[in-house]
Design an enzyme around this catalytic site. Structure first.
Site, PDB file in Angstrom:
ATOM      1  N   GLY A  27     -64.107 -36.183  -2.651  1.00 53.15           N
ATOM      2  CA  GLY A  27     -64.090 -36.940  -3.908  1.00 53.15           C
ATOM      3  C   GLY A  27     -63.297 -36.213  -4.974  1.00 53.15           C
ATOM      4  N   ALA A  28     -63.399 -34.889  -4.958  1.00 51.46           N
ATOM      5  CA  ALA A  28     -62.682 -34.115  -5.978  1.00 51.46           C
ATOM      6  C   ALA A  28     -61.168 -34.278  -5.818  1.00 51.46           C
ATOM      7  CB  ALA A  28     -63.083 -32.653  -5.895  1.00 51.46           C
TER       8      ALA A  28
ATOM      9  N   GLY B 238     -77.641 -32.463 -40.093  1.00 50.81           N
ATOM     10  CA  GLY B 238     -77.834 -33.909 -40.183  1.00 50.81           C
ATOM     11  C   GLY B 238     -76.549 -34.674 -40.019  1.00 50.81           C
ATOM     12  N   GLY B 239     -76.305 -35.570 -40.989  1.00 54.39           N
ATOM     13  CA  GLY B 239     -75.111 -36.410 -40.916  1.00 54.39           C
ATOM     14  C   GLY B 239     -73.830 -35.607 -40.863  1.00 54.39           C
TER      15      GLY B 239
END
Ligand code: HXC
Length: 520
Positions: free
Chosen positions: A407-408, A172-173
Protein backbone atom coordinates in the site's frame (compact mmCIF):
# COMPACT_ATOMS: atom_id res chain seq x y z
CA UNK A 1 2.74 78.04 13.57
CA UNK A 2 -0.09 77.73 11.05
CA UNK A 3 -3.24 75.84 11.95
CA UNK A 4 -2.27 73.24 9.37
CA UNK A 5 1.19 72.77 10.89
CA UNK A 6 -0.32 72.40 14.34
CA UNK A 7 -2.63 69.71 13.05
CA UNK A 8 0.26 67.89 11.44
CA UNK A 9 2.25 68.06 14.65
CA UNK A 10 -0.70 66.69 16.59
CA UNK A 11 -0.86 63.79 14.16
CA UNK A 12 2.84 63.07 14.66
CA UNK A 13 2.43 63.16 18.46
CA UNK A 14 -0.58 60.87 18.26
CA UNK A 15 1.32 58.41 16.14
CA UNK A 16 4.18 58.45 18.62
CA UNK A 17 1.76 57.78 21.48
CA UNK A 18 0.08 54.97 19.53
CA UNK A 19 3.46 53.41 18.90
CA UNK A 20 3.81 52.92 22.66
CA UNK A 21 0.81 50.54 22.72
CA UNK A 22 -0.11 49.85 26.36
CA UNK A 23 2.67 52.13 27.63
CA UNK A 24 6.33 52.13 28.53
CA UNK A 25 5.89 50.01 31.70
CA UNK A 26 4.22 47.18 29.83
CA UNK A 27 6.78 47.41 27.01
CA UNK A 28 9.53 46.98 29.61
CA UNK A 29 7.70 43.98 31.05
CA UNK A 30 7.47 42.49 27.57
CA UNK A 31 11.22 42.98 27.06
CA UNK A 32 11.98 41.50 30.47
CA UNK A 33 10.23 38.31 29.37
CA UNK A 34 12.63 38.16 26.41
CA UNK A 35 9.89 39.21 23.99
CA UNK A 36 9.75 41.98 21.40
CA UNK A 37 6.80 44.32 20.97
CA UNK A 38 4.40 44.04 18.04
CA UNK A 39 6.02 46.93 16.21
CA UNK A 40 9.56 45.68 16.82
CA UNK A 41 8.52 42.34 15.34
CA UNK A 42 7.03 43.96 12.25
CA UNK A 43 10.16 46.04 11.78
CA UNK A 44 12.20 42.83 11.66
CA UNK A 45 9.74 41.01 9.42
CA UNK A 46 9.24 43.61 6.72
CA UNK A 47 11.69 45.24 4.34
CA UNK A 48 13.05 48.40 5.91
CA UNK A 49 10.70 51.35 5.53
CA UNK A 50 8.05 49.31 3.72
CA UNK A 51 5.43 49.11 6.47
CA UNK A 52 2.25 51.10 6.12
CA UNK A 53 0.00 50.86 9.16
CA UNK A 54 -3.79 50.79 8.91
CA UNK A 55 -6.34 51.70 11.57
CA UNK A 56 -3.81 53.24 13.95
CA UNK A 57 -6.48 55.31 15.66
CA UNK A 58 -9.18 52.70 16.07
CA UNK A 59 -10.60 52.28 19.59
CA UNK A 60 -12.47 49.40 21.17
CA UNK A 61 -16.17 50.01 21.83
CA UNK A 62 -16.59 48.04 25.05
CA UNK A 63 -18.30 49.74 27.97
CA UNK A 64 -18.45 46.79 30.38
CA UNK A 65 -16.34 46.68 33.57
CA UNK A 66 -15.28 50.32 33.17
CA UNK A 67 -13.54 49.56 29.89
CA UNK A 68 -14.83 52.84 28.42
CA UNK A 69 -12.28 54.61 30.62
CA UNK A 70 -9.35 52.75 29.06
CA UNK A 71 -8.45 53.29 25.46
CA UNK A 72 -5.24 52.84 23.54
CA UNK A 73 -4.98 53.99 19.92
CA UNK A 74 -5.09 50.99 17.65
CA UNK A 75 -6.29 48.70 20.47
CA UNK A 76 -4.38 45.41 20.87
CA UNK A 77 -3.19 44.79 17.33
CA UNK A 78 -0.98 46.51 14.77
CA UNK A 79 -2.09 45.87 11.19
CA UNK A 80 -1.08 46.93 7.70
CA UNK A 81 0.91 46.04 4.64
CA UNK A 82 4.55 45.99 3.63
CA UNK A 83 7.00 43.98 1.58
CA UNK A 84 9.26 41.00 2.17
CA UNK A 85 12.05 40.66 -0.38
CA UNK A 86 10.18 43.29 -2.39
CA UNK A 87 6.94 41.25 -2.50
CA UNK A 88 3.70 42.54 -1.00
CA UNK A 89 2.38 40.97 2.21
CA UNK A 90 -0.40 41.86 4.65
CA UNK A 91 0.37 41.60 8.33
CA UNK A 92 -1.06 41.82 11.78
CA UNK A 93 0.84 41.68 15.06
CA UNK A 94 -1.04 41.37 18.32
CA UNK A 95 0.13 43.79 20.97
CA UNK A 96 0.41 42.05 24.34
CA UNK A 97 0.92 45.41 26.06
CA UNK A 98 -2.76 46.24 25.44
CA UNK A 99 -4.98 43.93 27.50
CA UNK A 100 -2.59 41.04 26.89
CA UNK A 101 -3.34 41.15 23.16
CA UNK A 102 -6.79 39.75 24.00
CA UNK A 103 -9.20 39.94 21.10
CA UNK A 104 -11.79 42.71 21.07
CA UNK A 105 -14.41 43.07 18.35
CA UNK A 106 -12.48 46.09 17.08
CA UNK A 107 -9.27 44.06 16.85
CA UNK A 108 -11.05 41.39 14.86
CA UNK A 109 -12.31 44.08 12.47
CA UNK A 110 -8.75 45.33 11.98
CA UNK A 111 -7.45 41.81 11.36
CA UNK A 112 -10.34 40.98 9.01
CA UNK A 113 -9.62 44.13 7.02
CA UNK A 114 -6.07 43.04 6.18
CA UNK A 115 -7.22 39.48 5.52
CA UNK A 116 -9.82 40.80 3.07
CA UNK A 117 -7.22 42.98 1.35
CA UNK A 118 -4.84 40.05 1.07
CA UNK A 119 -7.58 38.08 -0.69
CA UNK A 120 -8.58 41.01 -2.88
CA UNK A 121 -5.11 41.57 -4.29
CA UNK A 122 -3.73 38.05 -3.92
CA UNK A 123 -0.94 38.43 -1.38
CA UNK A 124 0.14 36.36 1.64
CA UNK A 125 -1.23 37.20 5.09
CA UNK A 126 1.05 36.85 8.09
CA UNK A 127 -0.15 36.95 11.70
CA UNK A 128 2.18 37.45 14.66
CA UNK A 129 0.19 36.14 17.61
CA UNK A 130 0.66 37.07 21.26
CA UNK A 131 -2.73 36.98 22.88
CA UNK A 132 -4.66 35.88 25.95
CA UNK A 133 -7.58 34.85 23.73
CA UNK A 134 -11.08 36.30 23.81
CA UNK A 135 -11.24 39.66 25.60
CA UNK A 136 -13.22 38.63 28.62
CA UNK A 137 -14.87 42.03 29.16
CA UNK A 138 -16.41 41.95 25.67
CA UNK A 139 -18.11 38.59 26.06
CA UNK A 140 -19.95 37.40 22.98
CA UNK A 141 -18.63 40.28 20.84
CA UNK A 142 -15.16 38.87 21.15
CA UNK A 143 -16.35 35.39 20.21
CA UNK A 144 -18.09 36.88 17.18
CA UNK A 145 -14.78 38.52 16.28
CA UNK A 146 -13.04 35.16 16.34
CA UNK A 147 -15.77 33.70 14.16
CA UNK A 148 -15.17 36.45 11.59
CA UNK A 149 -11.45 35.72 11.53
CA UNK A 150 -11.87 31.95 11.32
CA UNK A 151 -14.30 32.26 8.41
CA UNK A 152 -11.75 34.36 6.53
CA UNK A 153 -8.97 31.88 7.32
CA UNK A 154 -11.14 29.20 5.77
CA UNK A 155 -12.10 31.20 2.68
CA UNK A 156 -8.49 32.30 2.15
CA UNK A 157 -7.18 28.75 2.47
CA UNK A 158 -5.75 27.63 -0.85
CA UNK A 159 -6.12 31.14 -2.31
CA UNK A 160 -3.38 33.11 -0.53
CA UNK A 161 -0.67 31.67 1.72
CA UNK A 162 -1.35 32.20 5.43
CA UNK A 163 1.43 32.07 8.00
CA UNK A 164 1.14 32.31 11.79
CA UNK A 165 3.91 32.92 14.28
CA UNK A 166 3.19 32.30 17.95
CA UNK A 167 5.23 34.73 19.98
CA UNK A 168 3.75 34.56 23.46
CA UNK A 169 1.08 32.75 25.39
CA UNK A 170 -1.79 32.00 23.03
CA UNK A 171 -4.91 30.60 24.61
CA UNK A 172 -8.46 29.78 23.58
CA UNK A 173 -9.52 31.41 20.35
CA UNK A 174 -5.97 32.64 19.78
CA UNK A 175 -4.85 29.15 18.76
CA UNK A 176 -7.60 28.26 16.33
CA UNK A 177 -6.83 30.89 13.73
CA UNK A 178 -3.19 29.70 13.51
CA UNK A 179 -4.46 26.11 13.26
CA UNK A 180 -6.45 27.10 10.18
CA UNK A 181 -3.44 28.66 8.45
CA UNK A 182 -0.81 26.95 6.31
CA UNK A 183 2.24 27.22 8.56
CA UNK A 184 2.61 27.79 12.29
CA UNK A 185 5.90 28.80 13.86
CA UNK A 186 6.54 28.88 17.60
CA UNK A 187 9.34 30.41 19.63
CA UNK A 188 11.04 28.14 22.16
CA UNK A 189 10.67 29.11 25.85
CA UNK A 190 8.44 32.17 25.28
CA UNK A 191 5.47 30.91 23.32
CA UNK A 192 2.66 28.55 24.26
CA UNK A 193 -0.44 27.26 22.57
CA UNK A 194 -3.32 25.65 24.43
CA UNK A 195 -7.07 25.74 24.52
CA UNK A 196 -7.03 26.28 28.28
CA UNK A 197 -4.05 27.08 30.46
CA UNK A 198 -2.58 24.97 33.29
CA UNK A 199 -4.86 26.58 35.89
CA UNK A 200 -8.05 25.53 34.18
CA UNK A 201 -6.62 22.09 33.39
CA UNK A 202 -5.92 21.56 37.10
CA UNK A 203 -9.40 22.59 38.15
CA UNK A 204 -11.14 20.49 35.50
CA UNK A 205 -9.05 17.30 35.41
CA UNK A 206 -6.80 17.62 38.46
CA UNK A 207 -3.76 17.25 36.21
CA UNK A 208 -0.80 19.41 37.19
CA UNK A 209 1.18 20.57 34.20
CA UNK A 210 3.39 23.52 33.33
CA UNK A 211 2.76 25.87 30.39
CA UNK A 212 5.80 24.38 28.66
CA UNK A 213 4.64 20.78 29.15
CA UNK A 214 1.13 21.61 28.06
CA UNK A 215 1.80 23.68 24.98
CA UNK A 216 5.42 24.74 24.59
CA UNK A 217 7.16 24.95 21.24
CA UNK A 218 8.93 21.63 21.54
CA UNK A 219 5.71 19.81 22.47
CA UNK A 220 3.88 21.14 19.43
CA UNK A 221 6.85 20.74 17.09
CA UNK A 222 7.67 17.19 18.21
CA UNK A 223 4.56 15.54 19.64
CA UNK A 224 1.34 17.10 18.38
CA UNK A 225 2.59 18.47 15.08
CA UNK A 226 0.55 21.64 15.64
CA UNK A 227 3.70 23.71 15.01
CA UNK A 228 5.66 23.36 11.78
CA UNK A 229 8.71 25.15 13.19
CA UNK A 230 10.18 25.65 16.68
CA UNK A 231 12.45 28.68 16.46
CA UNK A 232 15.26 29.44 18.92
CA UNK A 233 14.27 33.10 19.17
CA UNK A 234 11.78 35.60 17.78
CA UNK A 235 14.45 36.79 15.34
CA UNK A 236 14.93 33.20 14.19
CA UNK A 237 11.17 32.73 13.70
CA UNK A 238 10.92 35.92 11.67
CA UNK A 239 13.87 35.03 9.49
CA UNK A 240 12.26 31.62 8.85
CA UNK A 241 9.05 33.33 7.68
CA UNK A 242 11.06 35.45 5.25
CA UNK A 243 12.87 32.34 4.00
CA UNK A 244 9.62 30.38 3.66
CA UNK A 245 8.05 33.06 1.49
CA UNK A 246 10.93 32.67 -0.96
CA UNK A 247 9.58 29.24 -1.91
CA UNK A 248 5.92 30.08 -2.31
CA UNK A 249 3.89 32.17 -4.74
CA UNK A 250 1.80 35.20 -3.84
CA UNK A 251 -1.44 33.32 -4.50
CA UNK A 252 -2.95 30.25 -6.12
CA UNK A 253 -2.92 31.80 -9.62
CA UNK A 254 0.81 32.40 -9.65
CA UNK A 255 3.92 30.26 -9.51
CA UNK A 256 6.68 30.66 -6.95
CA UNK A 257 9.53 33.01 -7.83
CA UNK A 258 12.51 31.41 -9.53
CA UNK A 259 15.82 31.54 -7.69
CA UNK A 260 18.81 31.77 -10.03
CA UNK A 261 21.65 29.44 -9.13
CA UNK A 262 25.20 28.73 -10.25
CA UNK A 263 24.67 25.05 -9.38
CA UNK A 264 24.81 23.20 -12.74
CA UNK A 265 21.61 21.43 -13.75
CA UNK A 266 23.62 18.44 -14.97
CA UNK A 267 25.81 18.15 -11.87
CA UNK A 268 26.31 14.40 -11.29
CA UNK A 269 27.19 12.97 -7.88
CA UNK A 270 29.14 9.71 -7.80
CA UNK A 271 28.47 9.37 -4.05
CA UNK A 272 24.84 8.53 -4.84
CA UNK A 273 25.96 5.39 -6.68
CA UNK A 274 27.32 4.12 -3.37
CA UNK A 275 24.73 5.40 -0.89
CA UNK A 276 22.42 2.36 -0.77
CA UNK A 277 23.84 -0.22 1.68
CA UNK A 278 24.22 -3.84 0.50
CA UNK A 279 21.89 -5.08 3.21
CA UNK A 280 18.26 -4.08 2.64
CA UNK A 281 17.82 -3.77 6.40
CA UNK A 282 20.61 -1.24 6.82
CA UNK A 283 19.73 2.42 7.14
CA UNK A 284 21.14 5.43 5.33
CA UNK A 285 20.31 9.11 5.62
CA UNK A 286 17.83 10.30 2.98
CA UNK A 287 18.79 13.87 3.85
CA UNK A 288 22.15 13.25 2.11
CA UNK A 289 20.31 12.30 -1.09
CA UNK A 290 18.16 15.43 -0.93
CA UNK A 291 21.16 17.67 -0.29
CA UNK A 292 22.92 16.09 -3.23
CA UNK A 293 20.16 16.69 -5.77
CA UNK A 294 18.71 20.12 -4.88
CA UNK A 295 20.21 23.48 -5.82
CA UNK A 296 23.18 24.37 -3.62
CA UNK A 297 22.30 21.55 -1.21
CA UNK A 298 19.72 23.75 0.50
CA UNK A 299 16.33 22.69 1.77
CA UNK A 300 13.90 24.34 4.19
CA UNK A 301 12.54 21.41 6.15
CA UNK A 302 8.98 21.62 7.48
CA UNK A 303 7.97 19.70 10.60
CA UNK A 304 11.62 18.77 11.07
CA UNK A 305 11.10 17.29 14.53
CA UNK A 306 7.71 15.67 13.97
CA UNK A 307 7.27 12.22 12.38
CA UNK A 308 10.92 12.07 11.41
CA UNK A 309 10.32 8.89 9.41
CA UNK A 310 9.26 11.13 6.55
CA UNK A 311 10.98 14.32 5.38
CA UNK A 312 9.07 17.18 3.79
CA UNK A 313 10.38 20.56 2.78
CA UNK A 314 10.97 23.16 0.12
CA UNK A 315 14.00 23.38 -2.12
CA UNK A 316 14.91 24.71 -5.54
CA UNK A 317 15.83 22.53 -8.49
CA UNK A 318 17.20 24.30 -11.54
CA UNK A 319 15.95 27.55 -9.96
CA UNK A 320 12.40 26.25 -9.66
CA UNK A 321 10.72 25.92 -6.25
CA UNK A 322 9.76 22.31 -5.45
CA UNK A 323 8.17 20.46 -2.56
CA UNK A 324 10.25 17.44 -1.56
CA UNK A 325 8.64 14.44 0.13
CA UNK A 326 10.98 11.62 1.09
CA UNK A 327 10.80 8.54 3.29
CA UNK A 328 13.62 8.53 5.84
CA UNK A 329 15.13 5.02 6.18
CA UNK A 330 17.23 6.27 9.11
CA UNK A 331 14.12 6.61 11.33
CA UNK A 332 11.81 3.62 11.89
CA UNK A 333 13.14 2.26 8.56
CA UNK A 334 11.10 4.98 6.82
CA UNK A 335 7.82 3.25 7.57
CA UNK A 336 4.59 5.18 7.00
CA UNK A 337 2.51 5.65 10.14
CA UNK A 338 -0.29 7.94 11.30
CA UNK A 339 1.84 11.00 11.92
CA UNK A 340 4.03 10.60 8.84
CA UNK A 341 0.91 10.31 6.68
CA UNK A 342 -0.71 13.39 8.25
CA UNK A 343 2.49 15.40 7.93
CA UNK A 344 3.11 14.54 4.29
CA UNK A 345 -0.56 14.84 3.27
CA UNK A 346 -0.78 18.39 4.57
CA UNK A 347 2.40 19.35 2.78
CA UNK A 348 1.37 17.74 -0.52
CA UNK A 349 -1.96 19.59 -0.39
CA UNK A 350 -0.23 22.91 0.27
CA UNK A 351 2.11 22.40 -2.69
CA UNK A 352 -0.78 21.40 -4.93
CA UNK A 353 -2.88 24.40 -3.89
CA UNK A 354 -0.01 26.77 -4.67
CA UNK A 355 1.38 25.30 -7.91
CA UNK A 356 4.58 23.93 -6.42
CA UNK A 357 5.76 20.74 -8.19
CA UNK A 358 6.27 17.65 -6.05
CA UNK A 359 9.46 15.61 -6.02
CA UNK A 360 9.00 12.33 -4.16
CA UNK A 361 11.85 10.07 -3.08
CA UNK A 362 10.70 6.60 -2.08
CA UNK A 363 12.24 4.06 0.25
CA UNK A 364 9.33 2.68 2.24
CA UNK A 365 8.91 -0.79 3.72
CA UNK A 366 5.13 -0.36 4.15
CA UNK A 367 2.69 0.92 6.74
CA UNK A 368 3.37 0.42 10.45
CA UNK A 369 1.13 -2.33 11.79
CA UNK A 370 -0.18 -3.12 15.29
CA UNK A 371 -2.99 -2.15 17.63
CA UNK A 372 -1.62 1.27 18.48
CA UNK A 373 -1.71 2.31 14.85
CA UNK A 374 -5.00 0.60 14.04
CA UNK A 375 -6.75 2.12 17.09
CA UNK A 376 -5.38 5.52 16.10
CA UNK A 377 -6.96 5.12 12.65
CA UNK A 378 -3.89 4.48 10.52
CA UNK A 379 -6.37 3.50 7.81
CA UNK A 380 -8.02 6.92 7.72
CA UNK A 381 -4.76 8.78 8.23
CA UNK A 382 -2.87 6.78 5.62
CA UNK A 383 -5.75 7.48 3.26
CA UNK A 384 -5.11 11.21 3.70
CA UNK A 385 -1.75 10.90 2.01
CA UNK A 386 -3.14 8.61 -0.67
CA UNK A 387 -5.88 11.15 -1.27
CA UNK A 388 -3.51 14.10 -1.31
CA UNK A 389 -1.25 12.59 -3.96
CA UNK A 390 -4.16 11.29 -6.00
CA UNK A 391 -5.91 14.65 -6.20
CA UNK A 392 -2.74 16.71 -6.75
CA UNK A 393 -2.52 18.12 -10.27
CA UNK A 394 0.88 19.83 -9.99
CA UNK A 395 3.81 18.15 -11.77
CA UNK A 396 4.75 15.01 -9.83
CA UNK A 397 8.17 13.43 -10.31
CA UNK A 398 8.97 10.34 -8.26
CA UNK A 399 12.18 8.38 -7.79
CA UNK A 400 12.19 5.01 -6.03
CA UNK A 401 15.57 4.45 -4.43
CA UNK A 402 15.10 1.14 -2.67
CA UNK A 403 11.96 -0.37 -1.11
CA UNK A 404 8.51 0.42 -2.38
CA UNK A 405 6.18 -2.15 -0.96
CA UNK A 406 2.46 -2.77 -0.88
CA UNK A 407 0.00 0.00 0.00
CA UNK A 408 2.85 2.35 0.78
CA UNK A 409 4.10 1.93 -2.81
CA UNK A 410 0.75 3.11 -4.12
CA UNK A 411 0.52 6.00 -1.65
CA UNK A 412 3.95 7.42 -2.48
CA UNK A 413 2.98 9.05 -5.76
CA UNK A 414 2.85 5.94 -7.93
CA UNK A 415 1.97 6.09 -11.61
CA UNK A 416 -1.66 5.14 -11.05
CA UNK A 417 -2.16 8.14 -8.74
CA UNK A 418 -1.33 10.23 -11.78
CA UNK A 419 2.38 10.38 -11.06
CA UNK A 420 3.76 12.12 -14.15
CA UNK A 421 7.29 10.84 -14.44
CA UNK A 422 8.40 7.98 -12.23
CA UNK A 423 11.97 6.75 -12.12
CA UNK A 424 13.72 4.05 -10.12
CA UNK A 425 17.30 3.40 -9.18
CA UNK A 426 18.72 -0.06 -10.03
CA UNK A 427 18.58 -0.79 -6.28
CA UNK A 428 14.78 -0.38 -6.25
CA UNK A 429 12.53 -3.19 -5.14
CA UNK A 430 8.93 -2.59 -6.16
CA UNK A 431 6.70 -5.39 -4.92
CA UNK A 432 3.72 -6.37 -2.78
CA UNK A 433 6.07 -7.01 0.12
CA UNK A 434 9.69 -7.81 0.99
CA UNK A 435 11.15 -11.24 0.29
CA UNK A 436 11.07 -12.55 3.87
CA UNK A 437 7.41 -11.72 4.42
CA UNK A 438 6.42 -13.11 1.03
CA UNK A 439 8.25 -16.41 1.55
CA UNK A 440 6.56 -16.79 4.96
CA UNK A 441 3.11 -16.38 3.41
CA UNK A 442 3.69 -18.44 0.27
CA UNK A 443 5.93 -21.24 1.57
CA UNK A 444 5.47 -21.15 5.37
CA UNK A 445 3.68 -24.52 5.43
CA UNK A 446 6.21 -26.17 3.13
CA UNK A 447 9.11 -24.90 5.25
CA UNK A 448 7.49 -25.99 8.54
CA UNK A 449 6.75 -29.45 7.12
CA UNK A 450 10.48 -30.09 6.75
CA UNK A 451 11.76 -31.56 10.01
CA UNK A 452 15.48 -31.03 9.42
CA UNK A 453 16.37 -27.44 10.46
CA UNK A 454 19.20 -27.26 7.96
CA UNK A 455 16.90 -28.34 5.12
CA UNK A 456 14.32 -25.87 6.42
CA UNK A 457 16.82 -23.01 6.17
CA UNK A 458 17.96 -24.12 2.73
CA UNK A 459 14.38 -24.20 1.38
CA UNK A 460 13.63 -20.78 2.85
CA UNK A 461 16.83 -19.39 1.37
CA UNK A 462 16.10 -20.85 -2.07
CA UNK A 463 12.54 -19.55 -2.08
CA UNK A 464 13.74 -16.13 -0.97
CA UNK A 465 16.33 -15.99 -3.74
CA UNK A 466 13.67 -16.99 -6.25
CA UNK A 467 11.32 -14.23 -5.02
CA UNK A 468 14.09 -11.64 -4.97
CA UNK A 469 15.15 -12.51 -8.48
CA UNK A 470 11.60 -12.13 -9.73
CA UNK A 471 10.31 -9.15 -7.77
CA UNK A 472 13.01 -7.33 -5.80
CA UNK A 473 14.14 -5.11 -8.64
CA UNK A 474 12.76 -2.24 -10.69
CA UNK A 475 12.47 -4.19 -13.93
CA UNK A 476 9.06 -5.78 -13.36
CA UNK A 477 7.65 -2.26 -12.98
CA UNK A 478 9.74 -0.98 -15.92
CA UNK A 479 8.58 -3.82 -18.21
CA UNK A 480 4.96 -2.92 -17.54
CA UNK A 481 5.44 0.82 -17.98
CA UNK A 482 4.73 1.55 -14.30
CA UNK A 483 7.94 3.56 -14.23
CA UNK A 484 9.38 5.57 -17.10
CA UNK A 485 13.00 4.53 -16.64
CA UNK A 486 15.64 2.99 -14.44
CA UNK A 487 18.24 5.70 -13.89
CA UNK A 488 21.77 5.88 -12.59
CA UNK A 489 21.71 7.40 -9.11
CA UNK A 490 24.53 9.83 -9.95
CA UNK A 491 22.31 11.48 -12.58
CA UNK A 492 19.25 11.91 -10.37
CA UNK A 493 19.46 15.71 -10.15
CA UNK A 494 19.63 16.14 -13.89
CA UNK A 495 16.86 13.63 -14.59
CA UNK A 496 14.46 15.25 -12.10
CA UNK A 497 15.13 18.78 -13.37
CA UNK A 498 14.67 17.68 -16.96
CA UNK A 499 11.40 15.98 -16.02
CA UNK A 500 10.21 19.13 -14.24
CA UNK A 501 11.09 21.21 -17.28
CA UNK A 502 9.05 18.88 -19.50
CA UNK A 503 6.15 19.18 -17.07
CA UNK A 504 6.23 22.99 -16.87
CA UNK A 505 3.21 23.28 -19.12
CA UNK A 506 1.23 20.50 -17.42
CA UNK A 507 -2.52 20.98 -17.38
CA UNK A 508 -4.75 18.57 -15.52
CA UNK A 509 -8.30 18.99 -14.30
CA UNK A 510 -10.32 17.46 -11.51
CA UNK A 511 -13.98 16.53 -12.06
CA UNK A 512 -16.36 19.39 -11.24
CA UNK A 513 -17.60 19.15 -7.66
CA UNK A 514 -18.60 21.39 -4.78
CA UNK A 515 -15.60 20.19 -2.80
CA UNK A 516 -13.96 16.90 -2.02
CA UNK A 517 -14.49 14.79 1.06
CA UNK A 518 -10.95 14.11 2.20
CA UNK A 519 -10.89 11.37 4.88
CA UNK A 520 -10.49 13.50 8.01
C1 HXC B 1 -8.89 40.46 28.93
C2 HXC B 1 -6.73 39.87 29.45
C3 HXC B 1 -6.95 38.56 28.94
C4 HXC B 1 -8.24 38.26 28.40
C5 HXC B 1 -4.94 38.69 29.64
N1 HXC B 1 -5.47 39.88 29.87
N2 HXC B 1 -5.82 37.86 29.09
N3 HXC B 1 -7.69 40.80 29.42
N4 HXC B 1 -9.17 39.24 28.42
N5 HXC B 1 -8.51 37.06 27.87
C6 HXC B 1 -4.83 41.06 30.44
C7 HXC B 1 -4.52 40.96 31.93
O1 HXC B 1 -5.63 41.33 32.68
C8 HXC B 1 -3.37 41.93 32.04
O2 HXC B 1 -3.89 43.25 32.01
C9 HXC B 1 -2.62 41.75 30.75
O3 HXC B 1 -3.55 41.18 29.85
C10 HXC B 1 -1.45 40.81 30.88
O4 HXC B 1 -1.89 39.60 31.45
P1 HXC B 1 -1.09 38.87 32.62
O5 HXC B 1 -1.96 37.80 33.16
O6 HXC B 1 -0.56 39.89 33.58
O7 HXC B 1 0.14 38.27 31.83
P2 HXC B 1 0.84 36.84 31.98
O8 HXC B 1 1.15 36.58 33.43
O9 HXC B 1 1.97 36.85 31.03
O10 HXC B 1 -0.23 35.74 31.54
C11 HXC B 1 -0.71 35.74 30.21
C12 HXC B 1 -1.86 34.75 30.08
C13 HXC B 1 -2.94 35.04 31.15
C14 HXC B 1 -1.33 33.30 30.23
C15 HXC B 1 -2.41 34.89 28.66
O11 HXC B 1 -3.22 36.45 31.12
C16 HXC B 1 -4.20 34.27 30.95
O12 HXC B 1 -4.28 33.09 31.32
N6 HXC B 1 -5.20 34.92 30.38
C17 HXC B 1 -6.51 34.31 30.18
C18 HXC B 1 -6.45 33.26 29.09
C19 HXC B 1 -7.82 32.75 28.74
O13 HXC B 1 -8.35 31.90 29.45
N7 HXC B 1 -8.43 33.40 27.74
C20 HXC B 1 -9.80 33.17 27.32
C21 HXC B 1 -9.83 31.97 26.44
S1 HXC B 1 -11.43 31.58 25.91
P3 HXC B 1 -3.12 44.52 32.59
O14 HXC B 1 -4.11 45.60 32.50
O15 HXC B 1 -2.75 44.14 33.99
O16 HXC B 1 -1.94 44.74 31.73
C22 HXC B 1 -11.43 32.00 24.31
C23 HXC B 1 -12.72 31.63 23.62
C24 HXC B 1 -12.60 31.68 22.14
O17 HXC B 1 -10.53 32.52 23.79
C25 HXC B 1 -12.90 30.35 21.57
C26 HXC B 1 -13.01 30.40 20.11
C27 HXC B 1 -12.95 29.00 19.50
Amino acid sequence: MSIQSEKIEKLVRRREAAALGGGRKRIDAQHQKGKLTARERLALLLDEGSFEEFDTFVHHRCTNFGMDATHFDGDGVVTGQGTIGGRLVFVYAQDFTVSGGSLSKTMSEKICKVMDMAMKVGAPCIGLNDSGGARIQEGIDSLAGYGEIFERNILSSGVVPQISAIMGPCAGGAVYSPALTDFTLMVKDTSYMFLTGPGVVKSVTGEEVTQEELGGASIHARKSGVAHFAADSEQDAISTIRKLLGFIPQNNLETAPERPTADPVNRADDALDEIIPDSPNKAYDMRKVIESIVDDGEMLEIHQDFAKNIIVGFAHMGGRSVGVVANQPAVLAGVLDINASRKAARFVRFCDAFNIPLVTLVDVPGFLCGTQQEYGAVITNGAKLLYAYGEATVPKVTVTLRKSYGGAHIVMSCKQLRGDINYAWPSASIAVMGAEGAVGVLYGKEIKAESDPERQAAIAEARKAEYEELFCNPYQAAQKGYIEDVIEPRNTRFRIIRALTVLDGKREELPAKKHDNLPL
